[in-house]
Design an enzyme around this catalytic site. Sequence first.
Site, short mmCIF file in Angstrom:
data_model
loop_
_atom_site.label_atom_id
_atom_site.label_comp_id
_atom_site.label_asym_id
_atom_site.label_seq_id
_atom_site.Cartn_x
_atom_site.Cartn_y
_atom_site.Cartn_z
CB VAL A 47 -23.15 39.15 -22.35
CG1 VAL A 47 -21.71 38.64 -22.32
CG2 VAL A 47 -23.39 40.14 -21.22
CB CYS A 48 -25.02 36.13 -26.51
SG CYS A 48 -25.61 35.28 -25.04
N PRO A 49 -23.84 38.61 -28.13
CG PRO A 49 -25.13 40.48 -28.70
CD PRO A 49 -25.08 39.30 -27.78
CD GLU A 51 -19.71 35.38 -24.06
OE1 GLU A 51 -18.94 34.91 -23.22
OE2 GLU A 51 -20.85 34.92 -24.30
CG LEU A 52 -21.78 34.62 -30.28
CD1 LEU A 52 -23.28 34.67 -30.54
CD2 LEU A 52 -21.22 33.23 -30.54
#
Length: 187
Positions: A47-49, A51-52
């Site tokens: 999920v992090c990439p 969002e980033l």
Amino acid sequence: MGIIGSTIQPFKNTAFQQGKDFFDVTEADIAGKWAVFFFYPADFTFVCPTELEDLGEQYETLQGMGVEVFGVSTDTHFSHKAWHDTSEKIGKLKFGFLGDQNHELSNKFGVLREAGLADRATFVVDPDGVIQIMEITCEGVGRNAKELVRKIKAAQYVRNNPGQVCPAKWEEGSETLAPSLDLVGKI
């Protein structure tokens, strides 16, 4: 949590940023500026990439609003650079990534999990170093950078227009409210 309205605590973290390589960031570097601290659990995840990348799409808009942006995880600045160098999506990002391997910043913002990873959390700090906005979501729920931009615009409007507040779904240029007894129960 009682963090809204509190002043950011002193910190010093090493960052990686495209074109700058490694450099230290402290609370003095954001004095007099708006800043976003965008905590995420870990580099090289799922999920992090997304969002980033979403945040990166709003980076120029945020810079135009006078907002500095920092991605923060408990990874090292070396890991941030490696991720930047090996991921097409992360490689496009121009904002700084703070390494927090000692968990100091995650602890100061109250978002460190027992497992040693940061929560998925966003903090907006005003030019006086006061935390004005905070959002924390569960592991599987990504954030929306357009909504973050809208909230920062509202916070900047309220700061620049004492006595005015922004109602739900407020967008720049929309009507605001001047709180008074006349409005109680009528909105």
